[in-house]
Scaffold this motif. Structure first.
Motif, PDB file in Angstrom:
ATOM      1  N   LYS A   1       0.819  -1.213   0.000  1.00 17.02           N
ATOM      2  CA  LYS A   1       0.000   0.000   0.000  1.00 17.02           C
ATOM      3  C   LYS A   1       0.854   1.266   0.000  1.00 17.02           C
ATOM      4  CE  LYS A   1      -3.692  -2.365   2.361  1.00 17.02           C
ATOM      5  NZ  LYS A   1      -4.243  -2.697   3.667  1.00 17.02           N
ATOM      6  N   GLY A   2       2.166   1.079  -0.046  1.00 19.29           N
ATOM      7  CA  GLY A   2       3.070   2.217  -0.031  1.00 19.29           C
ATOM      8  C   GLY A   2       3.287   2.769   1.359  1.00 19.29           C
ATOM      9  N   LYS A   3       3.051   1.945   2.362  1.00 18.47           N
ATOM     10  CA  LYS A   3       3.185   2.406   3.740  1.00 18.47           C
ATOM     11  C   LYS A   3       4.409   1.800   4.414  1.00 18.47           C
ATOM     12  CE  LYS A   3      -0.389   2.837   6.360  1.00 18.47           C
ATOM     13  NZ  LYS A   3      -1.615   2.563   7.135  1.00 18.47           N
ATOM     14  N   ILE A   4       4.944   2.564   5.345  1.00 18.38           N
ATOM     15  CA  ILE A   4       5.996   2.039   6.209  1.00 18.38           C
ATOM     16  C   ILE A   4       5.346   0.964   7.065  1.00 18.38           C
ATOM     17  CG2 ILE A   4       7.509   2.581   8.151  1.00 18.38           C
ATOM     18  CD1 ILE A   4       7.826   5.407   6.923  1.00 18.38           C
ATOM     19  N   ALA A   5       5.876  -0.244   7.002  1.00 16.73           N
ATOM     20  CA  ALA A   5       5.244  -1.378   7.670  1.00 16.73           C
ATOM     21  C   ALA A   5       5.690  -1.555   9.120  1.00 16.73           C
ATOM     22  CB  ALA A   5       5.519  -2.664   6.890  1.00 16.73           C
ATOM     23  N   ILE A   6       6.805  -0.978   9.476  1.00 19.27           N
ATOM     24  CA  ILE A   6       7.340  -1.148  10.830  1.00 19.27           C
ATOM     25  C   ILE A   6       6.418  -0.464  11.834  1.00 19.27           C
ATOM     26  CG2 ILE A   6       9.267  -0.592  12.359  1.00 19.27           C
ATOM     27  CD1 ILE A   6      11.053  -0.697   9.845  1.00 19.27           C
ATOM     28  N   GLN A   7       6.077  -1.191  12.869  1.00 19.84           N
ATOM     29  CA  GLN A   7       5.183  -0.651  13.902  1.00 19.84           C
ATOM     30  C   GLN A   7       5.944  -0.036  15.067  1.00 19.84           C
ATOM     31  OE1 GLN A   7       1.767  -0.560  13.464  1.00 19.84           O
ATOM     32  NE2 GLN A   7       2.384  -1.243  11.428  1.00 19.84           N
ATOM     33  N   GLU A   8       7.125  -0.553  15.364  1.00 19.58           N
ATOM     34  CA  GLU A   8       7.912  -0.068  16.495  1.00 19.58           C
ATOM     35  C   GLU A   8       8.308   1.382  16.236  1.00 19.58           C
ATOM     36  OE1 GLU A   8      11.155   1.063  18.653  1.00 19.58           O
ATOM     37  OE2 GLU A   8      11.760   0.084  16.808  1.00 19.58           O
ATOM     38  N   ASP A   9       8.035   2.272  17.180  1.00 14.38           N
ATOM     39  CA  ASP A   9       8.130   3.712  16.963  1.00 14.38           C
ATOM     40  C   ASP A   9       9.518   4.196  16.551  1.00 14.38           C
ATOM     41  OD1 ASP A   9       6.748   6.282  16.939  1.00 14.38           O
ATOM     42  OD2 ASP A   9       8.080   6.775  18.620  1.00 14.38           O
ATOM     43  N   ALA A  10      10.560   3.742  17.226  1.00 12.64           N
ATOM     44  CA  ALA A  10      11.899   4.236  16.905  1.00 12.64           C
ATOM     45  C   ALA A  10      12.304   3.839  15.486  1.00 12.64           C
ATOM     46  CB  ALA A  10      12.913   3.711  17.918  1.00 12.64           C
ATOM     47  N   SER A  11      12.045   2.608  15.089  1.00 11.79           N
ATOM     48  CA  SER A  11      12.389   2.157  13.735  1.00 11.79           C
ATOM     49  C   SER A  11      11.507   2.838  12.688  1.00 11.79           C
ATOM     50  CB  SER A  11      12.259   0.639  13.630  1.00 11.79           C
ATOM     51  OG  SER A  11      13.181   0.013  14.484  1.00 11.79           O
ATOM     52  N   PHE A  12      10.221   3.053  13.008  1.00 16.17           N
ATOM     53  CA  PHE A  12       9.316   3.778  12.115  1.00 16.17           C
ATOM     54  C   PHE A  12       9.884   5.166  11.849  1.00 16.17           C
ATOM     55  CE2 PHE A  12       5.930   6.747  11.218  1.00 16.17           C
ATOM     56  CZ  PHE A  12       5.117   6.071  10.330  1.00 16.17           C
TER      57      PHE A  12
END
Length: 104
Positions: A61-72
């Protein structure tokens, strides 16, 4: 190393700054269209060793998939530093930023 893994690494290394690819797109280009989760595994286990630009890989979907805040936030800032506009909820316009590699 498996041929699929080698191809995935090569594809990811060739994503230029300011562009992104999706997990599924990388899997298709590497010859296994249903192996998006394997692309995630390669990124997770081999990004440091092969200096992969992991931040240039997003979901379908063109989204950043990482949920963890620092890595996001790290992925968001890395993409923005390369000129990629990241919208609401980490969404990237694939029409504008999607990289279409040549044959692997």
């Amino acid at each position: 190393m498996q041929p699929f893994t080698e191809k995935v690494i090569k594809i990811i290394q060739e994503i230029p700054p300011g562009k992104v690819m999706t997990y599924g797109q990388i899997a298709r280009c590497a010859g296994s269209p249903r192996a998006a989760r394997q692309v995630v595994r390669v990124l997770h286990s081999m990004s440091r060793k092969y200096h992969l630009p992991w931040h240039r890989v997003v979901n379908s979907k063109g989204k950043i998939a990482i949920q963890e805040d620092a890595s996001f936030q790290e992925q968001l800032l890395s993409l923005e530093s390369e000129g990629v506009e990241v919208g609401i909820q980490g969404r990237i316009d694939l029409g504008k930023y999607l990289f279409q590699p040549k044959e692997v």
